[in-house]
Motif scaffolding. Structure first.
Motif, PDB file in Angstrom:
ATOM      1  N   ALA A 160      -5.590  -0.198  -7.171  1.00  0.00           N
ATOM      2  CA  ALA A 160      -7.019  -0.015  -7.423  1.00  0.00           C
ATOM      3  C   ALA A 160      -7.405   1.453  -7.517  1.00  0.00           C
ATOM      4  O   ALA A 160      -8.491   1.780  -7.997  1.00  0.00           O
ATOM      5  CB  ALA A 160      -7.840  -0.709  -6.334  1.00  0.00           C
ATOM      6  N   GLY A 161      -6.538   2.344  -7.039  1.00  0.00           N
ATOM      7  CA  GLY A 161      -6.797   3.771  -7.178  1.00  0.00           C
ATOM      8  C   GLY A 161      -7.778   4.351  -6.181  1.00  0.00           C
ATOM      9  O   GLY A 161      -8.344   5.430  -6.416  1.00  0.00           O
ATOM     10  N   HIS A 162      -7.991   3.691  -5.050  1.00  0.00           N
ATOM     11  CA  HIS A 162      -8.898   4.235  -4.044  1.00  0.00           C
ATOM     12  C   HIS A 162      -8.343   5.541  -3.475  1.00  0.00           C
ATOM     13  O   HIS A 162      -7.123   5.692  -3.302  1.00  0.00           O
ATOM     14  CB  HIS A 162      -9.109   3.239  -2.910  1.00  0.00           C
ATOM     15  CG  HIS A 162      -9.670   1.918  -3.352  1.00  0.00           C
ATOM     16  ND1 HIS A 162     -10.844   1.802  -4.065  1.00  0.00           N
ATOM     17  CD2 HIS A 162      -9.210   0.649  -3.188  1.00  0.00           C
ATOM     18  CE1 HIS A 162     -11.084   0.527  -4.306  1.00  0.00           C
ATOM     19  NE2 HIS A 162     -10.110  -0.196  -3.793  1.00  0.00           N
ATOM     20  N   ALA A 163      -9.236   6.453  -3.146  1.00  0.00           N
ATOM     21  CA  ALA A 163      -8.807   7.792  -2.712  1.00  0.00           C
ATOM     22  C   ALA A 163      -8.343   7.801  -1.256  1.00  0.00           C
ATOM     23  O   ALA A 163      -7.397   8.513  -0.909  1.00  0.00           O
ATOM     24  CB  ALA A 163      -9.945   8.791  -2.914  1.00  0.00           C
ATOM     25  N   ARG A 164      -9.008   7.053  -0.394  1.00  0.00           N
ATOM     26  CA  ARG A 164      -8.680   7.142   1.030  1.00  0.00           C
ATOM     27  C   ARG A 164      -7.549   6.182   1.402  1.00  0.00           C
ATOM     28  O   ARG A 164      -7.189   5.293   0.622  1.00  0.00           O
ATOM     29  CB  ARG A 164      -9.918   6.856   1.881  1.00  0.00           C
ATOM     30  CG  ARG A 164     -10.425   5.432   1.778  1.00  0.00           C
ATOM     31  CD  ARG A 164     -11.661   5.227   2.647  1.00  0.00           C
ATOM     32  NE  ARG A 164     -12.152   3.855   2.536  1.00  0.00           N
ATOM     33  CZ  ARG A 164     -11.720   2.838   3.289  1.00  0.00           C
ATOM     34  NH1 ARG A 164     -10.780   3.049   4.194  1.00  0.00           N
ATOM     35  NH2 ARG A 164     -12.215   1.627   3.131  1.00  0.00           N
ATOM     36  N   THR A 165      -7.022   6.372   2.597  1.00  0.00           N
ATOM     37  CA  THR A 165      -5.992   5.479   3.126  1.00  0.00           C
ATOM     38  C   THR A 165      -6.665   4.332   3.867  1.00  0.00           C
ATOM     39  O   THR A 165      -7.498   4.579   4.749  1.00  0.00           O
ATOM     40  CB  THR A 165      -5.060   6.231   4.085  1.00  0.00           C
ATOM     41  OG1 THR A 165      -4.436   7.315   3.384  1.00  0.00           O
ATOM     42  CG2 THR A 165      -3.994   5.307   4.647  1.00  0.00           C
ATOM     43  N   PRO A 166      -6.328   3.076   3.552  1.00  0.00           N
ATOM     44  CA  PRO A 166      -6.990   1.956   4.215  1.00  0.00           C
ATOM     45  C   PRO A 166      -6.441   1.726   5.619  1.00  0.00           C
ATOM     46  O   PRO A 166      -5.349   2.189   5.967  1.00  0.00           O
ATOM     47  CB  PRO A 166      -6.651   0.774   3.313  1.00  0.00           C
ATOM     48  CG  PRO A 166      -5.292   1.110   2.796  1.00  0.00           C
ATOM     49  CD  PRO A 166      -5.296   2.610   2.596  1.00  0.00           C
ATOM     50  N   ARG A 167      -7.210   0.987   6.402  1.00  0.00           N
ATOM     51  CA  ARG A 167      -6.754   0.585   7.727  1.00  0.00           C
ATOM     52  C   ARG A 167      -6.512  -0.917   7.752  1.00  0.00           C
ATOM     53  O   ARG A 167      -7.136  -1.676   7.018  1.00  0.00           O
ATOM     54  CB  ARG A 167      -7.781   0.970   8.790  1.00  0.00           C
ATOM     55  CG  ARG A 167      -7.851   2.471   9.036  1.00  0.00           C
ATOM     56  CD  ARG A 167      -8.833   2.817  10.124  1.00  0.00           C
ATOM     57  NE  ARG A 167      -8.476   2.174  11.387  1.00  0.00           N
ATOM     58  CZ  ARG A 167      -9.247   2.228  12.484  1.00  0.00           C
ATOM     59  NH1 ARG A 167     -10.404   2.863  12.437  1.00  0.00           N
ATOM     60  NH2 ARG A 167      -8.864   1.631  13.596  1.00  0.00           N
ATOM     61  N   VAL A 168      -5.579  -1.312   8.610  1.00  0.00           N
ATOM     62  CA  VAL A 168      -5.202  -2.721   8.744  1.00  0.00           C
ATOM     63  C   VAL A 168      -5.099  -3.052  10.228  1.00  0.00           C
ATOM     64  O   VAL A 168      -4.424  -2.348  10.983  1.00  0.00           O
ATOM     65  CB  VAL A 168      -3.851  -3.013   8.057  1.00  0.00           C
ATOM     66  CG1 VAL A 168      -3.416  -4.444   8.330  1.00  0.00           C
ATOM     67  CG2 VAL A 168      -3.935  -2.750   6.562  1.00  0.00           C
ATOM     68  N   SER A 169      -5.765  -4.133  10.635  1.00  0.00           N
ATOM     69  CA  SER A 169      -5.645  -4.589  12.020  1.00  0.00           C
ATOM     70  C   SER A 169      -5.085  -5.996  12.071  1.00  0.00           C
ATOM     71  O   SER A 169      -5.291  -6.803  11.151  1.00  0.00           O
ATOM     72  CB  SER A 169      -7.005  -4.557  12.730  1.00  0.00           C
ATOM     73  OG  SER A 169      -7.842  -5.606  12.277  1.00  0.00           O
ATOM     74  N   VAL A 170      -4.371  -6.291  13.140  1.00  0.00           N
ATOM     75  CA  VAL A 170      -3.962  -7.655  13.464  1.00  0.00           C
ATOM     76  C   VAL A 170      -4.414  -7.952  14.884  1.00  0.00           C
ATOM     77  O   VAL A 170      -4.563  -7.047  15.709  1.00  0.00           O
ATOM     78  CB  VAL A 170      -2.438  -7.869  13.333  1.00  0.00           C
ATOM     79  CG1 VAL A 170      -1.990  -7.684  11.890  1.00  0.00           C
ATOM     80  CG2 VAL A 170      -1.664  -6.945  14.265  1.00  0.00           C
ATOM     81  N   GLU A 217       3.553  -3.505  10.851  1.00  0.00           N
ATOM     82  CA  GLU A 217       2.902  -3.081   9.608  1.00  0.00           C
ATOM     83  C   GLU A 217       1.495  -2.539   9.843  1.00  0.00           C
ATOM     84  O   GLU A 217       1.000  -1.719   9.062  1.00  0.00           O
ATOM     85  CB  GLU A 217       2.819  -4.259   8.633  1.00  0.00           C
ATOM     86  CG  GLU A 217       4.147  -4.680   8.035  1.00  0.00           C
ATOM     87  CD  GLU A 217       4.584  -3.777   6.901  1.00  0.00           C
ATOM     88  OE1 GLU A 217       3.796  -2.905   6.474  1.00  0.00           O
ATOM     89  OE2 GLU A 217       5.731  -3.930   6.436  1.00  0.00           O
ATOM     90  N   ALA A 218       0.820  -2.997  10.886  1.00  0.00           N
ATOM     91  CA  ALA A 218      -0.592  -2.665  11.099  1.00  0.00           C
ATOM     92  C   ALA A 218      -0.740  -1.331  11.823  1.00  0.00           C
ATOM     93  O   ALA A 218       0.127  -0.914  12.587  1.00  0.00           O
ATOM     94  CB  ALA A 218      -1.264  -3.768  11.900  1.00  0.00           C
TER      95      ALA A 218
END
Length: 338
Positions: free
Chosen positions: A235-245, A303-304
């Motif tokens: 998608a080309g988003h500029a920021r780094t996403p966060r992931v939670s479990v 991974e999270a």
């Protein structure tokens, strides 16, 4: 390194064993636990939202109160059911709560979970448009909410207002800059995780997921996270996403722990929920050294970047603070999370 917080459903019950006997108890103890968790060094205080149930529901008064009583910890939800929400009014509430918290709000939103009543969102005044499902409606509400959080003006001002207006179209106020990047989507499937990435939302994945391969829960969840990150990159988003479990994890270090959780941690379970074959992730309960070895094998946790510990809130603030403290001090360092 991982951020570690807690996730509370905020149950209350007048039953004899419960230390959370009323809605007032659930709310006030949630604030107290957030304060205690911050003092212990935890990174987040997250709360579940369920309507028509003896659990936490309307989130924003609680989030604002926690934000006012703490100074560092993230304050969030996991998740708000967008089928029940007016996106514009929600943007006002969220902006206010985020300003009170000093920009620490982390809002998890989603289509929601199975309900206590039939089509409860209709009682709140919402119904799917022609050709929509209730899940479609929830995602539509989420998209409107995200657009409003961008802070761009869209409403034509009254030429004779009660108070002077700034020039141009008006936006929802109060606006909290940066909140748009702190919205998370609670995803139970691979497809909705990919959709969330395209929308520029962070990902929350809990202890329930659509069973899409028959593999162990943590393996399927890890694949979901990787698909999400691939879609984010595409998608080309500029920021780094966060992931939670989310996980139920209990270190058995005293007689209370063994009495409550020492009967075994079980395995993944498979069932049907909302006409969907779902897999429910196992709980972990063991002595700290054994717990460390078991958690090393959980691919999704690896991974999270954020782990939310589901807490048994009806056992009281002191016991839940103990649960969090043991994980932070005896388990997380051994796994390299701290």
């Amino acid at each position: 390194m991982k951020k570690i917080g807690f996730l509370s459903f905020g149950h209350w019950s007048p039953a004899a064993h419960s230390q959370t006997r009323s809605a007032g108890d659930a709310l006030l103890q949630s604030i107290d636990l957030a304060v205690a968790a911050e003092e212990l060094g935890a990174d987040g205080a997250y709360f579940r939202v369920h309507h028509f149930a003896r659990q936490l529901a309307s989130p924003f008064p609680l989030l604002a109160a926690v934000g006012a009583k703490t100074s560092r910890i993230e304050v969030g939800t996991g998740v708000i059911d967008m089928r029940y929400e007016n996106p514009l009014y929600m943007a006002e509430d969220a902006g206010a709560a985020d300003l009170i918290a000093g920009g620490r709000l982390q809002l998890g939103v989603s289509r929601g979970s199975p309900e206590q009543v039939i089509e409860g969102w209709r009682h709140f005044g919402y119904a799917p448009a022609d050709g929509e499902s209730d899940a479609d409606m929830g995602r539509r509400h989420a998209e409107v909410f995200l657009n409003v959080l961008n802070g761009e003006g869209f409403a034509e001002p009254n030429p004779r207002p009660m108070f002077p207006n700034p020039p141009g179209l008006l936006r929802i106020e109060p606006h909290s800059a940066g909140l748009r990047s702190r919205i998370w989507w609670g995803s139970a499937s691979n497809d909705t995780a990919v959709w969330a990435a395209k929308q520029g939302m962070n990902l929350q994945s809990s202890t329930l997921k659509k069973d899409e391969s028959g593999e162990p829960f943590h393996v399927q969840q890890a694949r979901q996270i990787r698909l999400y990150r691939d879609a984010w990159k595409d998608a080309g988003h500029a920021r780094t996403p966060r992931v939670s479990v989310s996980r139920s994890i209990f270190a058995l270090v005293d007689d209370r722990d063994r009495a409550y959780f020492g009967r075994g941690d079980g395995d993944d379970q498979v069932g049907v929920i909302d006409n969907m074959r779902a897999i429910f992730g196992r709980s972990y309960a063991a002595e700290p050294d054994k717990l460390v070895e078991e958690l090393k094998a959980d691919e999704a946790i690896a991974e999270a970047d954020t782990l939310l510990l589901t807490v048994p809130n009806q056992l009281g603030v002191a016991y839940n603070a103990h649960v969090i403290e043991v994980i932070l001090e005896q388990v997380a360092p051994a796994l390299g999370w701290r």
